[in-house]
Each structure stands twice: as C-alpha cells, then as structure tokens.
Design an enzyme around this catalytic site. Structure first.
Site, PDB file in Angstrom:
ATOM      1  N   CYS A   2       2.914  65.909   2.240  1.00  0.00           N
ATOM      2  CA  CYS A   2       1.876  65.902   1.457  1.00  0.00           C
ATOM      3  C   CYS A   2       2.432  65.776   0.259  1.00  0.00           C
ATOM      4  O   CYS A   2       3.031  67.004   0.003  1.00  0.00           O
ATOM      5  CB  CYS A   2       0.546  66.026   1.761  1.00  0.00           C
ATOM      6  SG  CYS A   2      -0.084  65.844   4.199  1.00  0.00           S
ATOM      7  N   ARG A  27       5.844  61.340  -0.815  1.00  0.00           N
ATOM      8  CA  ARG A  27       5.749  62.633  -0.088  1.00  0.00           C
ATOM      9  C   ARG A  27       4.916  61.787   0.578  1.00  0.00           C
ATOM     10  O   ARG A  27       4.747  62.644   1.503  1.00  0.00           O
ATOM     11  CB  ARG A  27       5.200  63.733  -0.763  1.00  0.00           C
ATOM     12  CG  ARG A  27       6.300  64.150  -2.623  1.00  0.00           C
ATOM     13  CD  ARG A  27       5.987  65.408  -2.667  1.00  0.00           C
ATOM     14  NE  ARG A  27       5.518  66.414  -1.893  1.00  0.00           N
ATOM     15  CZ  ARG A  27       6.601  67.420  -1.123  1.00  0.00           C
ATOM     16  NH1 ARG A  27       7.518  67.601  -2.020  1.00  0.00           N
ATOM     17  NH2 ARG A  27       6.207  68.220  -0.840  1.00  0.00           N
ATOM     18  N   ASN A  97      -0.320  70.894   1.051  1.00  0.00           N
ATOM     19  CA  ASN A  97       0.310  70.616   1.783  1.00  0.00           C
ATOM     20  C   ASN A  97       0.842  71.323   2.866  1.00  0.00           C
ATOM     21  O   ASN A  97       0.969  72.691   2.365  1.00  0.00           O
ATOM     22  CB  ASN A  97       1.362  70.674   0.377  1.00  0.00           C
ATOM     23  CG  ASN A  97       2.586  69.566   1.132  1.00  0.00           C
ATOM     24  OD1 ASN A  97       2.540  69.336   2.660  1.00  0.00           O
ATOM     25  ND2 ASN A  97       3.578  70.249   0.719  1.00  0.00           N
ATOM     26  N   GLY A  98       0.861  71.121   4.413  1.00  0.00           N
ATOM     27  CA  GLY A  98       1.216  71.844   5.153  1.00  0.00           C
ATOM     28  C   GLY A  98       0.727  72.176   6.998  1.00  0.00           C
ATOM     29  O   GLY A  98       0.245  70.524   6.939  1.00  0.00           O
ATOM     30  N   GLU A 466      24.681  55.717   9.057  1.00  0.00           N
ATOM     31  CA  GLU A 466      23.580  56.364   8.131  1.00  0.00           C
ATOM     32  C   GLU A 466      23.442  54.697   7.632  1.00  0.00           C
ATOM     33  O   GLU A 466      21.972  54.206   6.850  1.00  0.00           O
ATOM     34  CB  GLU A 466      24.445  56.574   7.261  1.00  0.00           C
ATOM     35  CG  GLU A 466      24.128  56.461   5.154  1.00  0.00           C
ATOM     36  CD  GLU A 466      22.575  57.899   5.491  1.00  0.00           C
ATOM     37  OE1 GLU A 466      22.179  57.677   6.126  1.00  0.00           O
ATOM     38  OE2 GLU A 466      21.732  57.548   4.470  1.00  0.00           O
ATOM     39  N   LYS A 470      19.709  53.486   7.683  1.00  0.00           N
ATOM     40  CA  LYS A 470      18.830  52.729   7.052  1.00  0.00           C
ATOM     41  C   LYS A 470      18.036  51.670   6.506  1.00  0.00           C
ATOM     42  O   LYS A 470      16.660  50.973   6.419  1.00  0.00           O
ATOM     43  CB  LYS A 470      19.865  52.465   5.661  1.00  0.00           C
ATOM     44  CG  LYS A 470      20.560  53.626   4.654  1.00  0.00           C
ATOM     45  CD  LYS A 470      19.669  54.527   3.313  1.00  0.00           C
ATOM     46  CE  LYS A 470      18.869  55.821   4.081  1.00  0.00           C
ATOM     47  NZ  LYS A 470      19.714  56.457   4.145  1.00  0.00           N
ATOM     48  N   GLU A 473      14.707  52.413   9.020  1.00  0.00           N
ATOM     49  CA  GLU A 473      13.311  53.405   8.088  1.00  0.00           C
ATOM     50  C   GLU A 473      12.923  51.899   6.911  1.00  0.00           C
ATOM     51  O   GLU A 473      11.771  51.813   6.854  1.00  0.00           O
ATOM     52  CB  GLU A 473      14.197  53.979   7.441  1.00  0.00           C
ATOM     53  CG  GLU A 473      14.610  54.565   6.285  1.00  0.00           C
ATOM     54  CD  GLU A 473      15.101  55.684   5.677  1.00  0.00           C
ATOM     55  OE1 GLU A 473      14.435  56.798   5.749  1.00  0.00           O
ATOM     56  OE2 GLU A 473      16.498  55.812   5.175  1.00  0.00           O
ATOM     57  N   HIS A 489      30.365  52.216  26.878  1.00  0.00           N
ATOM     58  CA  HIS A 489      29.645  53.013  27.947  1.00  0.00           C
ATOM     59  C   HIS A 489      28.106  53.048  28.076  1.00  0.00           C
ATOM     60  O   HIS A 489      27.809  54.163  27.979  1.00  0.00           O
ATOM     61  CB  HIS A 489      30.185  54.668  27.869  1.00  0.00           C
ATOM     62  CG  HIS A 489      31.195  54.555  27.266  1.00  0.00           C
ATOM     63  ND1 HIS A 489      32.465  54.628  28.313  1.00  0.00           N
ATOM     64  CD2 HIS A 489      32.569  54.761  26.087  1.00  0.00           C
ATOM     65  CE1 HIS A 489      33.553  54.876  27.648  1.00  0.00           C
ATOM     66  NE2 HIS A 489      33.603  55.333  26.878  1.00  0.00           N
ATOM     67  N   LYS A 588       8.461  60.826   1.797  1.00  0.00           N
ATOM     68  CA  LYS A 588      10.227  61.732   1.512  1.00  0.00           C
ATOM     69  C   LYS A 588      10.960  63.385   1.958  1.00  0.00           C
ATOM     70  O   LYS A 588      11.693  62.773   1.901  1.00  0.00           O
ATOM     71  CB  LYS A 588       9.894  61.501  -0.243  1.00  0.00           C
ATOM     72  CG  LYS A 588      11.542  61.927  -1.247  1.00  0.00           C
ATOM     73  CD  LYS A 588      12.046  60.840  -0.766  1.00  0.00           C
ATOM     74  CE  LYS A 588      13.540  61.433  -1.700  1.00  0.00           C
ATOM     75  NZ  LYS A 588      15.079  60.649  -1.239  1.00  0.00           N
TER      76      LYS A 588
HETATM   77  C1  F6R Z   1      16.982  59.128   5.139  1.00  0.00           C
HETATM   78  C2  F6R Z   1      16.150  60.219   4.705  1.00  0.00           C
HETATM   79  C3  F6R Z   1      16.338  61.268   5.557  1.00  0.00           C
HETATM   80  C4  F6R Z   1      16.237  62.777   4.928  1.00  0.00           C
HETATM   81  C5  F6R Z   1      16.185  63.966   5.817  1.00  0.00           C
HETATM   82  C6  F6R Z   1      16.358  64.839   4.838  1.00  0.00           C
HETATM   83  O1  F6R Z   1      16.857  57.767   4.691  1.00  0.00           O
HETATM   84  O2  F6R Z   1      16.075  60.328   3.112  1.00  0.00           O
HETATM   85  O3  F6R Z   1      16.398  60.805   6.869  1.00  0.00           O
HETATM   86  O4  F6R Z   1      17.731  62.573   4.357  1.00  0.00           O
HETATM   87  O5  F6R Z   1      14.571  64.144   5.466  1.00  0.00           O
HETATM   88  O6  F6R Z   1      15.692  65.313   4.008  1.00  0.00           O
HETATM   89  P1  F6R Z   1      16.572  66.047   2.754  1.00  0.00           P
HETATM   90  O7  F6R Z   1      18.203  65.866   2.344  1.00  0.00           O
HETATM   91  O8  F6R Z   1      15.835  66.572   1.368  1.00  0.00           O
HETATM   92  O9  F6R Z   1      16.697  67.842   3.495  1.00  0.00           O
END
Ligand code: F6R
Length: 593
Positions: A2, A27, A97-98, A466, A470, A473, A489, A588
């Site tokens: 949040c 967020r 937030n929490g 990665e 991408k 998501e 496998h 995020k």
């Molecule tokens: C994927 C992404 C997430 C973050 C993960 C860690 O695109 O953004 O997988 O990499 O939530 O976040 P940080 O780097 O902020 O600890």
C-alpha cells in the site's frame, strides 16, 4: 504494498492528496481513499484505481487530510475495506501500510469491549485501539495503541477538527516532506517530489506529530532534532515524459542509467580491502534478494565465482528466513531496488545479529535497507515507477559487473580493460533500443501463445529467468525460465507448436550444448525464437526467428539479452492490451512477508 500519504498546511488538502496518490499508485492499486478534516472527518473511498475513483470524490474543503492506495492483504478489495478507516465515533481516522499479525486477539478484545468493527481489515482495529487510549493527547494514544500491535505498520492518523497528523512507523517505510508552512507524509519520496525535495526519513519506532508550523519527533522516549535531507531525484524523473508507459520510458532510460551508475559508484572502502575479500575466499559471499533482484544476484554468482574465484551462496530472502543454520559468513550482499522488501530486511537483521558484514545494493536513498546495511552502494536508476523492474535490474547488473571487475583487477590487469569496455555499453544498449522491429514482430507471435519457455545456460540462465518473469507479470502469459539443460528433464512434455521457446545463445563454453538443445526442441515442433550474437549463421538454420545482438564483447551479453527481453515482454503486453505499468495483483514494493 500500500501507499499512504498525509498533508497538513495551507493548501486545500484534497488536491495534494490526489496528486501524491497518483504518484504512489505503483505500490498498490486495488482500492483507494482519502479523508479530509473539514473540520469534521470526511471520508471517500472505494475499490478501483486512484484516477478512476478519486476523480469522482465530492469536494471536501480542508487543509489537513490523509490518503491511501491499497494492495489488499487482510480483507478483499471492497469499498468497506478500503482505507481510510475510522473508530466507532468516526472522529479518529487513519491510513496504514503493513500487516497486523495479532489481528485475531485484538479483534476479540475490541469486540469484547463493545467496539463496532465494520470491515474485514486489520487496519480498522488500530483506529479502535487508538479510540480506547484517546484521553485528549492523540500522540500518546497512538503511542499506547501501537504498543499492542505485533506486525508492521506505517500509519498516518488524524482526529476530527484538528490539523495535526500523528505518524508512526515500524518495519514499513514513511518519509516526511518539509515544505514552506506545510508538511507532507508519504510511503516514499517520488510521491511528494512535486511539493518538496527536503525530507526526513523516520526511523523504526519514531512517532511524529505534525501541524503546519511545527514538527515533533519522538524517538526512544525523548524528542529529537530531525535531520532534514535533500533528495537529488526530481519530479520530472517520475513523469512519463511522452512515453505511453512508465515501463517503456524506463527501458529507454537505461543507457543513461548505466552511465550514471558507472560514474557514481565509489567502492565502499572496507569492501574493497583485500582483507574482507581474502576472508570471503574461505567462507564465501552470501547473496540475498527476491524477484528480479534475485535474478541479478544469481548473475553475480557466475561473475564472482569465475572472475574473483570466491564461492558464492545464494538464497531467496524469503526462504533464507526459515533456514536454521547460518553457515559462517563474513560478507553478505543484499540486492533490493526499493530497499523495503520485508523478507530482505528480515534477513539483513538476522545476518547482522550473527556478526556478518552486510552490503546493500539498492536504488532508494534513505530506504530501510540502506540504513540497516554496513555499506550501501546505490544503483543510479532514478525513481522506477513501472511495477516491473527494468532499469533498476540493469543498474544492479552494472554494479555487480563493476564490483567484480574492480575486485579482480588487482590480480589481473585485463580487468581494467573490461571496466573501460563497460563504458561503451550505453551506446550498445541504445542501438538495441533504436532498432527493434524484429523484437516487435516476435512479440506479435509470442502474444498468440498461452505458455512460453525461456532458456539459457551459464550466466545466461538467470537472464532467462528474468525474461520469463517479465513476460508473465505484465502480459499474464504463463512463462517459465529454465536452465537449458533441464528442459529435457520434464518440461519437454509441454513442448508443442503452441509453446514458443525463447533461447539465449552466446558463443561461449555453453554454445555447443545450447545448439544440441535447440535441435531437440526443434524436432518437437516448438516455435524457436533465438536471441544470439551478430553473425552467428548456425542460428538461422535452427530457429524460426533470430534476434541478433549488436556486436560487442560477449562478457556483457546478459545485459544485452535483458534489454531485448524487456522490450519483448513490453510489446507482448501492449499487443494484448494489458495494464503494463500496474499489472493485476502486484505491487512495486513488497513490504509484508
Ligand atoms: C519484478 C519485480 C519484483 C521485485 C521484487 C523485489 O519485475 O519487480 O520481482 O524485483 O519484488 O523487490 P526489491 O528489489 O525492491 O527488493
């Protein structure tokens, strides 16, 4: 997670809150709300995104208020569960937030005391707890209430008829912006950059009492003189700047990010000392991170083991926290774009308690990780607003390559050359960004599928992970990253003409094995999209489509592959009309475990 905001000053609060929430939406974006003291508390909230919901809010006149954009943890995203929440009287109002872990006990106690709880959230309980302790001094009531809470919280609280905000944080971020006759509060800095670049980072347990002309911060039972710091991010950096999405803008910023990261990367003194590197040669280096940052850490493993000859242990932070034995380890490196990922912070505290030196690689100055670490190295990515990590991931790779080459250069002069070669990366990345029709065309094909595999070997394996992350998501296409050798496998059972395989091929020691794997895939009739080096003719004979990297030193292929895969995921999501910057169910910064 949040995002929370608060405002007290001379402006009309509603517009400021709306503006800040729009910048904080990454967020969390499943519901939102605001409250303004008019002077009575007036609340407007609903399920949905900030601009959809809050543009329809009635006009509340008042110069103090608070706001919230939610990523649901406790209670579904509905109107009643959206923040702000109030107590039984409707006079105490707050945003949170929490996560409250002792929710059930508190609920029982508060209901037993006759409180009328209307939502399914843990947050509402805090409003009722404050109500229990409110004997006129709101700061004291908040202080006593949070003593009962087990869990994480950043709170902004106000009471009807007053322009004072009380803020408190524990294991969730909160910054105070200092304006001229006004204060802003937010979960992170980009939200308030339109109003001020002077900020106070609150420490764990700090309680702030803020009115337009005064600010008190209580720490460990006494009041402190807070340190006001100047932020070097600008509001412009948090705008789309003509791009259709933040993600595309952030991908295109990467040449500059690489350059800035290389220029501004002083090696922390004690990390560079051979003593700590020597000790690490015996005990190894532990890398910890989550999500994309974990993929950067996995890339580091290949770099450090090959070039520094130091064994690396690597853990996903959320799992590390359940591991009972901490192997002797002198040096841990944590990677976190936000510096607020709860699992990473928990792991850091554990490591520090065990006497381990912790280096944080993070993008956010003043973040909890930066404050907890013994040494912090900043990736100079600037504010990253798109939920999918792009430029921050590239910046992490740059830091890791540069650290590794700097460490290795003492033993081998050729590493100085590698460091110089890195300075050419911005223009090479720019050339990928400048001509990517082939990637767009590939995206149209991938967009037709329900499932895809990304494969690589050696140092390209983390980049395959990665690339898959991408794609899944932001486009919601199921994608799996695999070590190329592992595909046979089990996952081979899933290969079909409807399942594209995206392969990352470098002409290094993994090359022949990669080609063998590609042939095996080919005979199973899976469409094969290969990203490889310029001039590699063998690839054309095997693949349905080849995307060629610009010619460059292949040591840096992981960086170039990443850029290609970011663009691919972006264009697939665009083709499918997905919500690229705010993908469903995500947020995020994951500030809960
Ligand atoms: C994927 C992404 C997430 C973050 C993960 C860690 O695109 O953004 O997988 O990499 O939530 O976040 P940080 O780097 O902020 O600890």
């Amino acid at each position: 997670m949040c995002g929370i905001v608060g405002y007290t000053g001379k402006r009309q609060a509603q517009g400021v809150l709306y503006d800040c929430l729009c910048r904080l939406e990454y967020r969390g974006y499943d519901s939102c709300g605001i409250a303004v003291n008019t002077p009575e508390v007036q609340v407007f909230k609903d399920a949905g995104k900030v601009h959809d919901i809050l543009q329809n809010a009635p006009l509340f006149k008042g110069t103090a208020g608070l706001g919230h954009t939610r990523w649901a943890t406790c209670g579904e995203p509905t109107q009643i569960n959206a923040h702000p929440h109030t107590d039984c009287t409707g006079k105490i109002c707050l945003v949170h937030n929490g996560v409250i872990n002792n929710y059930s006990q508190l609920l029982k106690r508060l209901e037993g005391n006759g409180h009328k709880i209307v939502s399914d959230t843990d947050t509402e309980l805090i409003a009722h707890l404050i109500e229990e302790y409110d004997k006129g001094d709101l700061e004291e009531a908040v202080r006593l209430a949070v003593k009962e809470i087990e869990g994480s919280y950043a709170l902004v609280v106000m009471r009807s008829g007053e322009n004072t905000l009380v803020v408190v944080r524990q294991d969730s971020p909160l910054v105070i912006g200092v304006g001229d006759g006004e204060y802003l509060v937010a979960s992170d800095v980009p939200a308030i950059l339109g109003y001020t670049n002077r900020v106070i980072y609150l420490d764990e347990g700090d309680i702030g009492t803020i009115s337009p002309d005064s600010l008190k911060i209580r720490r460990n039972g006494g009041y402190i003189v807070p340190l006001v710091e100047k932020v070097n991010w600008t509001q412009d950096e948090s705008q789309k700047a003509g791009y259709s999405h933040y993600m595309l803008k952030e991908i295109h910023e990467q040449p500059r990010v690489i350059q800035n990261t290389l220029i501004n990367m002083p090696l922390p003194e004690s990390f560079n000392k051979s003593e700590i590197l020597e000790q690490s040669r015996k005990t190894g280096i532990l890398f910890l991170a989550c999500g994309s940052s974990y993929h950067a850490a996995l890339t580091a493993r290949y770099l450090v083991e090959e070039h520094l000859n130091i064994p690396v242990r690597l853990e996903v932070a959320s799992e590390f926290n359940y591991m009972h034995r901490l192997l002797p380890c002198k040096l841990a490196v944590v990677l976190s774009q936000s510096g607020e990922t709860a699992d990473v912070l928990r792991a850091m505290r554990r490591l520090k308690q065990a006497g381990c030196m912790v280096v944080a690689i993070t993008n956010v100055a003043g973040s909890t990780a930066a404050r907890l670490a013994d040494h912090t190295i900043y990736t100079q990515a600037g504010p990253e607003i798109g939920v999918a990590a792009t430029k921050s991931f590239i910046a992490q790779l740059i830091v890791l390559y540069a650290l590794c080459f700097a460490g290795a250069s003492a033993a081998n002069i050729r590493y100085q050359d590698y460091l110089s070669t890195m300075r050419l990366l911005p223009s090479v990345v720019q050339s990928i960004l400048g001509s990517h029709q082939n990637i767009k065309d590939a995206a149209v094909e991938v967009a037709k599928s329900k499932s895809a595999f990304f494969i690589g070997r050696g140092i390209n394996y983390p980049i395959a992970l990665e690339g898959a992350l991408k794609l899944k998501e932001i486009s919601y296409i199921h994608a799996e990253g695999y070590a190329a050798g592992e595909l046979k496998h089990g996952p081979f059972a899933l290969l079909s003409p409807e399942t594209p395989v995206l392969a990352l091929v470098s002409r290094d020691q993994t090359y022949e094995a990669m080609l063998t794997g590609l042939r095996e895939i080919k005979v199973r009739r899976a469409p094969l999209i290969v990203i490889g080096e310029a001039g590699d003719e063998q690839l054309g004979q095997l693949a349905d489509r080849v995307i060629s990297l610009p010619s460059f030193n292949r040591l840096f292929n992981p960086i170039l592959f990443t850029v290609v895969l970011q663009l691919l995921a972006y264009y697939v999501a665009l083709e499918l009309g997905c919500s690229i910057d705010t993908p469903r169910n995500l947020a995020k910064s994951v500030t809960v475990e």
